[in-house]
Design a protein around this motif. Structure first.
Motif, short mmCIF file in Angstrom:
data_model
loop_
_atom_site.label_atom_id
_atom_site.label_comp_id
_atom_site.label_asym_id
_atom_site.label_seq_id
_atom_site.Cartn_x
_atom_site.Cartn_y
_atom_site.Cartn_z
N ASN A 134 -38.34 -59.02 -7.72
CA ASN A 134 -38.30 -60.28 -8.69
C ASN A 134 -39.44 -59.72 -9.67
OD1 ASN A 134 -39.12 -63.01 -9.55
ND2 ASN A 134 -41.10 -62.39 -8.78
N TYR A 151 -36.72 -54.35 -21.89
CA TYR A 151 -36.32 -54.98 -20.93
C TYR A 151 -35.09 -55.29 -20.48
CZ TYR A 151 -36.61 -60.03 -18.55
OH TYR A 151 -36.47 -60.95 -17.86
N SER A 178 -47.18 -62.83 -6.80
CA SER A 178 -48.60 -63.54 -7.18
C SER A 178 -48.56 -64.76 -8.09
CB SER A 178 -49.44 -62.42 -7.99
OG SER A 178 -48.94 -62.10 -9.12
N ARG A 179 -47.51 -64.97 -8.91
CA ARG A 179 -47.47 -66.28 -9.57
C ARG A 179 -45.85 -66.37 -10.05
NH1 ARG A 179 -47.44 -63.18 -15.16
NH2 ARG A 179 -48.53 -61.17 -14.46
N THR A 218 -42.71 -70.20 -16.95
CA THR A 218 -43.85 -69.47 -16.41
C THR A 218 -44.49 -68.72 -17.45
OG1 THR A 218 -42.34 -67.35 -16.31
CG2 THR A 218 -42.39 -68.91 -14.42
N1 LIG Z 1 -39.58 -66.81 -17.03
C1 LIG Z 1 -38.17 -66.83 -17.22
O1 LIG Z 1 -37.47 -67.52 -18.22
C2 LIG Z 1 -37.45 -65.75 -16.88
C3 LIG Z 1 -35.86 -65.59 -17.41
C4 LIG Z 1 -34.88 -64.84 -16.74
C5 LIG Z 1 -35.32 -63.79 -15.95
N2 LIG Z 1 -36.74 -64.03 -15.51
C6 LIG Z 1 -37.19 -63.02 -14.57
O2 LIG Z 1 -37.69 -63.50 -13.23
C7 LIG Z 1 -38.70 -62.91 -12.77
C8 LIG Z 1 -40.07 -63.48 -12.31
O3 LIG Z 1 -40.55 -63.84 -13.71
P1 LIG Z 1 -41.70 -64.55 -14.02
O4 LIG Z 1 -41.28 -65.71 -15.25
O5 LIG Z 1 -42.07 -65.44 -12.67
O6 LIG Z 1 -42.85 -63.95 -14.44
P2 LIG Z 1 -44.46 -64.02 -14.54
O7 LIG Z 1 -44.89 -65.36 -14.29
O8 LIG Z 1 -44.85 -62.94 -15.76
O9 LIG Z 1 -44.65 -63.22 -13.10
C9 LIG Z 1 -44.56 -61.76 -13.08
C10 LIG Z 1 -44.56 -61.19 -11.72
O10 LIG Z 1 -44.25 -60.02 -11.67
C11 LIG Z 1 -45.47 -59.33 -11.30
N3 LIG Z 1 -45.74 -57.87 -12.06
C12 LIG Z 1 -45.77 -57.72 -13.35
N4 LIG Z 1 -45.98 -56.48 -13.76
C13 LIG Z 1 -46.12 -55.77 -12.63
C14 LIG Z 1 -46.95 -54.52 -12.07
N5 LIG Z 1 -47.08 -53.49 -12.92
N6 LIG Z 1 -46.69 -54.41 -10.94
C15 LIG Z 1 -46.52 -55.24 -10.12
N7 LIG Z 1 -46.20 -56.48 -10.19
C16 LIG Z 1 -45.93 -56.67 -11.51
C17 LIG Z 1 -46.60 -60.06 -11.65
O11 LIG Z 1 -47.74 -59.88 -10.69
P3 LIG Z 1 -49.12 -59.37 -11.32
O12 LIG Z 1 -49.57 -59.73 -12.58
O13 LIG Z 1 -50.16 -59.87 -10.34
O14 LIG Z 1 -48.93 -57.67 -10.98
C18 LIG Z 1 -46.04 -61.38 -11.44
O15 LIG Z 1 -46.22 -61.99 -9.84
C19 LIG Z 1 -38.83 -61.42 -13.72
O16 LIG Z 1 -38.01 -60.41 -13.14
C20 LIG Z 1 -38.25 -61.67 -14.86
O17 LIG Z 1 -37.67 -60.74 -15.55
C21 LIG Z 1 -37.78 -64.69 -15.97
#
Ligand SMILES: NC(=O)c1ccc[n+]([C@@H]2O[C@H](COP(=O)([O-])OP(=O)(O)OC[C@H]3O[C@@H](n4cnc5c(N)ncnc54)[C@H](OP(=O)(O)O)[C@@H]3O)[C@@H](O)[C@H]2O)c1
Length: 240
Positions: free
Chosen positions: A75, A142, A10-11, A179
């Motif tokens: 993801n 986490y 979604s984002r 993000t």
């Molecule tokens: N951002 C970083 O710097 C970073 C670093 C290391 C790893 N990561 C990993 O990369 C991945 C993507 O992260 P991001 O930064 O893109 O995060 P984000 O912008 O917060 O997006 C998180 C995504 O997960 C979905 N999500 C969260 N809770 C959910 C739930 N209860 N049910 C269904 N969907 C859910 C959200 O969709 P809805 O809210 O629409 O449900 C959204 O699409 C994650 O696994 C994160 O741990 C990110």
């Protein structure tokens, strides 16, 4: 059909991945609560029973359709709620671990079961984190879930190597992405997250990578012909 199934499209990184994969000709299905796209399936990973049922119904909709290639990307993730383990509410603990771990595995279980005998190239990627490999104060749930998912993938990889039509399970470290997850980190407090200043500085110094750039690197990894079962890939090595 070349098919890509993702959680959390979604984002953030998931949205950029959906768009990058659609551009590359994949039919996309994504699971999230927001479910903003025509190809979305609404699902709340914090509720494992529903996640299991909804994922099973969604993958069953593909029936015996001819699939030429299948990419699966686990993801979705959440840091909620940031703060010391001693102050976590029971409901928040369950929601975090269900989202990052239990339901992630339930969804993958349904996908692997449905497509196990499908005779095509199949890659299953877990979007991991540096938090799988070291502890961060304030992120205990986490960190636990990310470490658990990485080892789930390693064990799954050993099983898949014995299958006639295996998935190639891999872990992908996406680096630090610009993000909402990073915005949530910066909006926490030093009491809840002692490393906060480092993350604020990273944003100020422009050190966060765009979701589009990371998605391009993840797509590159997913399409490598030389993928190793159970290996861990870092997007920094692939242009992000
Ligand atoms: N951002 C970083 O710097 C970073 C670093 C290391 C790893 N990561 C990993 O990369 C991945 C993507 O992260 P991001 O930064 O893109 O995060 P984000 O912008 O917060 O997006 C998180 C995504 O997960 C979905 N999500 C969260 N809770 C959910 C739930 N209860 N049910 C269904 N969907 C859910 C959200 O969709 P809805 O809210 O629409 O449900 C959204 O699409 C994650 O696994 C994160 O741990 C990110």
């Amino acid at each position: 059909m070349r098919l890509a199934i993702l959680t959390g499209g979604s984002r953030g990184l998931g949205l950029a991945l959906c768009e990058a994969l659609a551009e590359r000709g994949y039919r996309v299905m994504e699971f999230s609560r927001g479910a903003p796209h025509a190809y979305s399936v609404r699902l709340d990973l914090s509720s494992p029973g529903d996640s299991h049922r909804i994922a099973a119904t969604a993958v069953a909709s593909f029936g015996n359709k001819h699939i030429e290639e299948l990419l699966v990307v686990s993801n979705a993730g959440t840091l909620d709620s940031i703060g010391p383990a001693s102050r976590q509410e029971r409901a928040a603990v369950l929601a975090n671990v269900n989202t990052n771990f239990t339901s992630a595995i339930l969804v993958l279980t349904e996908i692997v079961a449905h497509f196990q005998d499908t005779p095509c190239r199949k890659v299953l990627a877990n979007i991991s984190s540096g938090a799988a490999q070291r502890g961060y104060a304030g992120w205990s749930l986490y960190c636990a879930a990310k470490a658990g998912m990485e080892n789930y993938v390693r064990a799954l990889a050993l099983e898949q190597q014995l299958e006639p039509h295996p998935f190639i399970p891999i872990n992908v470290d996406p680096g630090v992405i610009d993000t909402e997850m990073q915005a949530l980190i910066r909006s926490s407090s030093a009491a809840d997250f002692p490393e906060i200043e480092r993350f604020i500085k990273r944003k100020e110094q422009g050190a966060l990578v765009s979701p589009e750039k990371v998605a391009g690197a993840v797509c590159h990894i997913l399409q490598l012909t030389s993928l190793s079962f159970g290996a861990r890939y870092e997007v920094g090595d692939y242009g992000a």
